[in-house]
Design a protein around this motif. Structure first.
Motif, mmCIF file in Angstrom:
data_model
loop_
_atom_site.group_PDB
_atom_site.id
_atom_site.type_symbol
_atom_site.label_atom_id
_atom_site.label_comp_id
_atom_site.label_asym_id
_atom_site.label_seq_id
_atom_site.Cartn_x
_atom_site.Cartn_y
_atom_site.Cartn_z
ATOM 1 N N ARG A 188 37.561 36.776 37.729
ATOM 2 C CA ARG A 188 36.441 37.712 37.654
ATOM 3 C C ARG A 188 35.130 37.012 37.989
ATOM 4 N N ILE A 189 34.900 35.844 37.409
ATOM 5 C CA ILE A 189 33.636 35.156 37.644
ATOM 6 C C ILE A 189 33.549 34.645 39.073
ATOM 7 N N LEU A 190 34.688 34.240 39.660
ATOM 8 C CA LEU A 190 34.677 33.810 41.061
ATOM 9 C C LEU A 190 34.299 34.968 41.979
ATOM 10 N N LYS A 191 34.788 36.163 41.681
ATOM 11 C CA LYS A 191 34.408 37.352 42.465
ATOM 12 C C LYS A 191 32.919 37.616 42.339
ATOM 13 N N GLU A 192 32.380 37.505 41.127
ATOM 14 C CA GLU A 192 30.948 37.699 40.931
ATOM 15 C C GLU A 192 30.136 36.665 41.698
#
Length: 61
Positions: A52-56
């Motif tokens: 999730r944080i990599l996508k953000e």
């Protein structure tokens, strides 16, 4: 070289005494190592949060 490349972070899989799959996650900092023992479910949750944080972070480009 990053702290991950020089041994500052490590994860190892192992089997608990009762047969459950587990993971040991170790962070080494200037104050010494910090160890976390994680269940398979916790590792899966950790993986989802990292994704999730990599996508953000990618959306910020």
């Amino acid at each position: 070289m990053s702290w991950m490349d020089d041994g500052g972070f490590e994860m190892q899989a192992f089997t608990a005494q009762d047969g459950r799959p587990m993971a040991r996650m170790v962070f080494c900092t200037s104050t010494g190592p910090t160890c976390f023992i994680l269940s398979k479910t916790e590792v899966q949750r950790f993986r989802r949060e990292c994704g999730r944080i990599l996508k953000e972070m990618g959306a910020d480009k």
